[in-house]
Write a protein that holds these residues in place. Structure first.
Motif, PDB file in Angstrom:
ATOM      1  N   PRO A  37       0.801  -1.236   0.000  1.00 57.09           N
ATOM      2  CA  PRO A  37       0.000   0.000   0.000  1.00 57.09           C
ATOM      3  C   PRO A  37       0.829   1.279   0.000  1.00 57.09           C
ATOM      4  CG  PRO A  37      -0.133  -1.132   2.120  1.00 57.09           C
ATOM      5  CD  PRO A  37       0.495  -2.080   1.163  1.00 57.09           C
ATOM      6  N   GLU A  38       1.959   1.273   0.731  1.00 58.52           N
ATOM      7  CA  GLU A  38       2.773   2.482   0.790  1.00 58.52           C
ATOM      8  C   GLU A  38       3.430   2.806  -0.546  1.00 58.52           C
ATOM      9  OE1 GLU A  38       5.372  -0.876   2.567  1.00 58.52           O
ATOM     10  OE2 GLU A  38       3.246  -0.329   2.360  1.00 58.52           O
ATOM     11  N   ILE A  39       3.542   1.789  -1.434  1.00 56.78           N
ATOM     12  CA  ILE A  39       4.098   2.008  -2.769  1.00 56.78           C
ATOM     13  C   ILE A  39       2.977   2.237  -3.788  1.00 56.78           C
ATOM     14  CG2 ILE A  39       5.438   0.955  -4.643  1.00 56.78           C
ATOM     15  CD1 ILE A  39       7.025  -0.550  -2.529  1.00 56.78           C
ATOM     16  N   PHE A  40       1.912   1.462  -3.665  1.00 56.73           N
ATOM     17  CA  PHE A  40       0.789   1.608  -4.605  1.00 56.73           C
ATOM     18  C   PHE A  40       0.202   3.009  -4.542  1.00 56.73           C
ATOM     19  CE2 PHE A  40      -3.713   1.434  -5.686  1.00 56.73           C
ATOM     20  CZ  PHE A  40      -3.677   0.822  -6.931  1.00 56.73           C
ATOM     21  N   TYR A  41      -0.035   3.490  -3.310  1.00 55.79           N
ATOM     22  CA  TYR A  41      -0.591   4.838  -3.153  1.00 55.79           C
ATOM     23  C   TYR A  41       0.544   5.855  -3.106  1.00 55.79           C
ATOM     24  CZ  TYR A  41      -5.115   2.693  -2.269  1.00 55.79           C
ATOM     25  OH  TYR A  41      -6.279   1.975  -2.390  1.00 55.79           O
ATOM     26  N   ASN A  42       1.199   6.020  -4.262  1.00 56.38           N
ATOM     27  CA  ASN A  42       2.255   7.015  -4.377  1.00 56.38           C
ATOM     28  C   ASN A  42       1.626   8.402  -4.583  1.00 56.38           C
ATOM     29  OD1 ASN A  42       1.374   7.003  -7.069  1.00 56.38           O
ATOM     30  ND2 ASN A  42       2.970   5.563  -7.686  1.00 56.38           N
ATOM     31  N   GLU A  43       2.450   9.371  -4.857  1.00 55.56           N
ATOM     32  CA  GLU A  43       1.948  10.742  -4.965  1.00 55.56           C
ATOM     33  C   GLU A  43       0.913  10.890  -6.077  1.00 55.56           C
ATOM     34  OE1 GLU A  43       3.731  15.302  -5.445  1.00 55.56           O
ATOM     35  OE2 GLU A  43       5.074  13.596  -5.106  1.00 55.56           O
ATOM     36  N   ALA A  44       1.171  10.270  -7.236  1.00 63.29           N
ATOM     37  CA  ALA A  44       0.244  10.384  -8.361  1.00 63.29           C
ATOM     38  C   ALA A  44      -1.078   9.698  -8.056  1.00 63.29           C
ATOM     39  CB  ALA A  44       0.879   9.773  -9.612  1.00 63.29           C
ATOM     40  N   GLU A  45      -1.003   8.484  -7.491  1.00 65.17           N
ATOM     41  CA  GLU A  45      -2.217   7.734  -7.177  1.00 65.17           C
ATOM     42  C   GLU A  45      -3.010   8.428  -6.072  1.00 65.17           C
ATOM     43  OE1 GLU A  45      -4.919   4.706  -7.898  1.00 65.17           O
ATOM     44  OE2 GLU A  45      -3.031   5.127  -8.963  1.00 65.17           O
ATOM     45  N   ALA A  46      -2.315   9.004  -5.107  1.00 66.93           N
ATOM     46  CA  ALA A  46      -2.989   9.702  -4.008  1.00 66.93           C
ATOM     47  C   ALA A  46      -3.764  10.914  -4.519  1.00 66.93           C
ATOM     48  CB  ALA A  46      -1.972  10.128  -2.959  1.00 66.93           C
ATOM     49  N   LYS A  47      -3.162  11.672  -5.420  1.00 66.59           N
ATOM     50  CA  LYS A  47      -3.845  12.841  -5.985  1.00 66.59           C
ATOM     51  C   LYS A  47      -5.064  12.420  -6.796  1.00 66.59           C
ATOM     52  CE  LYS A  47       0.124  15.974  -6.240  1.00 66.59           C
ATOM     53  NZ  LYS A  47       1.031  16.752  -7.135  1.00 66.59           N
ATOM     54  N   LYS A  48      -4.901  11.353  -7.573  1.00 67.07           N
ATOM     55  CA  LYS A  48      -6.018  10.862  -8.382  1.00 67.07           C
ATOM     56  C   LYS A  48      -7.146  10.355  -7.503  1.00 67.07           C
ATOM     57  CE  LYS A  48      -5.321   7.043 -10.668  1.00 67.07           C
ATOM     58  NZ  LYS A  48      -4.816   6.084 -11.681  1.00 67.07           N
ATOM     59  N   TYR A  49      -6.791   9.679  -6.436  1.00 64.49           N
ATOM     60  CA  TYR A  49      -7.769   9.121  -5.496  1.00 64.49           C
ATOM     61  C   TYR A  49      -8.565  10.228  -4.814  1.00 64.49           C
ATOM     62  CZ  TYR A  49      -9.457   5.812  -1.932  1.00 64.49           C
ATOM     63  OH  TYR A  49     -10.229   5.032  -1.112  1.00 64.49           O
ATOM     64  N   ALA A  50      -7.862  11.275  -4.406  1.00 63.59           N
ATOM     65  CA  ALA A  50      -8.497  12.351  -3.641  1.00 63.59           C
ATOM     66  C   ALA A  50      -9.266  13.341  -4.512  1.00 63.59           C
ATOM     67  CB  ALA A  50      -7.447  13.098  -2.834  1.00 63.59           C
ATOM     68  N   SER A  51      -9.003  13.341  -5.816  1.00 66.55           N
ATOM     69  CA  SER A  51      -9.666  14.302  -6.708  1.00 66.55           C
ATOM     70  C   SER A  51     -10.832  13.686  -7.484  1.00 66.55           C
ATOM     71  CB  SER A  51      -8.649  14.890  -7.692  1.00 66.55           C
ATOM     72  OG  SER A  51      -8.081  13.859  -8.498  1.00 66.55           O
ATOM     73  N   SER A  52     -11.020  12.370  -7.360  1.00 64.52           N
ATOM     74  CA  SER A  52     -12.107  11.696  -8.071  1.00 64.52           C
ATOM     75  C   SER A  52     -13.428  11.902  -7.328  1.00 64.52           C
ATOM     76  CB  SER A  52     -11.800  10.193  -8.200  1.00 64.52           C
ATOM     77  OG  SER A  52     -12.933   9.490  -8.675  1.00 64.52           O
ATOM     78  N   SER A  53     -14.376  12.573  -7.969  1.00 63.17           N
ATOM     79  CA  SER A  53     -15.669  12.826  -7.324  1.00 63.17           C
ATOM     80  C   SER A  53     -16.410  11.524  -7.053  1.00 63.17           C
ATOM     81  CB  SER A  53     -16.525  13.746  -8.203  1.00 63.17           C
ATOM     82  OG  SER A  53     -16.723  13.178  -9.487  1.00 63.17           O
ATOM     83  N   ARG A  54     -16.255  10.556  -7.943  1.00 58.52           N
ATOM     84  CA  ARG A  54     -16.914   9.265  -7.760  1.00 58.52           C
ATOM     85  C   ARG A  54     -16.338   8.538  -6.547  1.00 58.52           C
ATOM     86  NH1 ARG A  54     -15.573   4.139  -9.270  1.00 58.52           N
ATOM     87  NH2 ARG A  54     -17.289   2.634  -9.466  1.00 58.52           N
ATOM     88  N   MET A  55     -15.005   8.547  -6.424  1.00 60.77           N
ATOM     89  CA  MET A  55     -14.364   7.880  -5.298  1.00 60.77           C
ATOM     90  C   MET A  55     -14.729   8.556  -3.977  1.00 60.77           C
ATOM     91  SD  MET A  55     -12.571   5.324  -4.488  1.00 60.77           S
ATOM     92  CE  MET A  55     -11.942   4.848  -6.115  1.00 60.77           C
ATOM     93  N   ILE A  56     -14.767   9.883  -3.977  1.00 57.13           N
ATOM     94  CA  ILE A  56     -15.126  10.629  -2.770  1.00 57.13           C
ATOM     95  C   ILE A  56     -16.545  10.293  -2.348  1.00 57.13           C
ATOM     96  CG2 ILE A  56     -15.566  12.938  -1.845  1.00 57.13           C
ATOM     97  CD1 ILE A  56     -13.235  13.944  -3.567  1.00 57.13           C
ATOM     98  N   GLU A  57     -17.449  10.203  -3.323  1.00 51.16           N
ATOM     99  CA  GLU A  57     -18.843   9.881  -3.008  1.00 51.16           C
ATOM    100  C   GLU A  57     -18.976   8.482  -2.414  1.00 51.16           C
ATOM    101  OE1 GLU A  57     -23.223   9.529  -5.245  1.00 51.16           O
ATOM    102  OE2 GLU A  57     -21.396   9.923  -6.407  1.00 51.16           O
ATOM    103  N   ILE A  58     -18.285   7.506  -3.008  1.00 48.06           N
ATOM    104  CA  ILE A  58     -18.347   6.125  -2.523  1.00 48.06           C
ATOM    105  C   ILE A  58     -17.762   6.023  -1.117  1.00 48.06           C
ATOM    106  CG2 ILE A  58     -17.472   3.779  -2.873  1.00 48.06           C
ATOM    107  CD1 ILE A  58     -17.570   4.321  -5.891  1.00 48.06           C
TER     108      ILE A  58
END
Length: 278
Positions: A10-31
Motif C-alpha cells: 500500500p505504501e508504494i501503490f498509493y504514491n503521490e500520483a495515485e494519491a492525488k487521483k484518489y483524492a480528486s475523483s468525485s466518484r471515489m469521494i462519493e463512494i
C-alpha cells in the motif's frame, strides 16, 4: 484487472500520483463518504460527541464524514502520500504514519469507536519476507481491542478476495476477544456489495439494546450475519448442492442434445419416480 493489493504494497501503490487521483475523483469521494456514513451508523454511537479512530484514513475522506457527524477523530495510514493529501486538505482530525499490521499503541480505553474503509484486505497479503497475514491481523485486533473503551464498536469495511480471507479475519477478531459479526449490504449485487465487520470490545451497560432498523432488516432479509462470538456458520437448508434429481436429469439431457446425442423429448413424466414393483 488485478486487485490493488496484488500489484504493490500500500505504501508504494498509493504514491503521490495515485494519491492525488484518489483524492480528486468525485466518484471515489462519493463512494468513500457513503461507506463511512454507513460505518458510523453501524457503530451505534451514543448521542454525544465521541472520539473515534479512523484506521487507514488515507486522504481524510472518511474522517470528514466523522466530522460532519459531530465527532472527533484520530487517523493513521501507511501511505505518506495519502497523509500528505490529508494535510493539504486541512482535515479536522489528527493523522500520523503507521502500519495497521504492527498495531499502533494507544492508552487503553482511549476511543469510543473505530471505523475503517477499504483497508483491512491489505493485511491479508504478504508484502515482505517473513510476514504472516494471520499474525499481522492478530496484532491489529489485539491493539485495537485495548484502544477501545469497554463496549465500544469497531466497524471495518473491506473487500475480501475469498471466503478464506473472511474466515481468517473473523478468527483473528475472535481470538482478540471481540464479539460481533459480519454485515453484508446488497449481497446479491456484484457492484454494490459491501462487507462490514462489526465487532465490539466486551459488553457495557450503556450499549444500545437495539440495533438500527436498517441493520435489523438486512440481517433478517438477507441472512448475511456470521456471528464471530459463537462462530455460527449459516448454511442453505438443502446443503451445498441445492439441485434436485429432476434438475440434474434435465441438465444432463440438455448437455447431450448440445453434443448431438439423440435423447427423448421432455415430458411431465421426465425424472418422475417410478412406483416400486412387487
Amino acid at each position: 484487472m488485478s486487485r490493488p493489493e496484488h500489484q504493490n504494497p500500500p505504501e508504494i501503490f498509493y504514491n503521490e500520483a495515485e494519491a492525488k487521483k484518489y483524492a480528486s475523483s468525485s466518484r471515489m469521494i462519493e463512494i468513500q463518504t457513503k461507506m463511512a456514513e454507513r460505518a458510523l451508523e453501524l457503530c451505534l454511537l451514543p448521542d454525544r460527541p465521541c472520539l473515534l479512530l479512523d484506521i487507514g484514513c488515507g486522504s481524510g475522506i472518511s474522517g470528514e464524514a466523522i466530522t460532519e457527524a459531530g465527532h472527533f477523530w484520530i487517523g493513521y495510514d501507511i501511505s505518506p502520500s495519502m497523509l500528505g493529501i490529508a494535510v493539504q486538505r486541512e482535515v479536522d482530525g489528527d493523522v500520523f504514519l503507521s502500519d495497521a499490521g504492527q498495531g499502533p499503541k494507544f492508552r487503553p480505553g482511549t476511543f469510543d469507536g473505530a471505523i475503517s474503509i477499504s483497508a483491512l484486505q491489505w493485511l491479508c497479503n504478504c508484502d515482505k519476507k517473513g510476514q504472516e497475514p494471520f499474525k499481522r491481523l492478530r496484532c491489529f485486533f489485539d491493539r485495537l481491542y485495548l484502544a477501545l473503551r469497554k463496549g465500544a464498536r469497531a466497524v471495518l469495511q473491506f473487500y475480501p478476495e475469498t471466503a478464506g480471507q473472511v474466515e481468517m479475519i473473523t478468527a483473528a477478531a475472535l481470538r482478540a476477544g471481540f464479539g460481533g459479526g459480519l454485515v453484508v449490504d446488497f449481497p446479491h449485487s456484484a457492484k454494490a456489495k459491501k462487507h462490514f465487520l462489526v465487532v465490539y470490545a466486551g459488553l457495557s451497560g450503556d450499549m444500545p439494546k437495539e440495533i438500527p432498523a436498517g441493520l435489523q432488516g438486512e440481517v433478517d432479509e438477507h441472512r448475511q450475519t456470521v456471528a464471530v462470538a459463537q462462530r455460527e456458520r449459516q448454511h442453505k437448508k438443502k446443503g451445498k448442492n441445492s439441485k434436485t434429481y429432476k434438475d440434474k436429469v434435465y441438465e444432463k439431457k440438455e448437455h447431450q442434445r448440445k453434443r448431438g446425442i439423440g435423447v427423448r423429448k421432455d415430458t411431465k413424466y421426465t425424472a418422475r419416480a417410478r412406483k416400486p414393483r412387487f
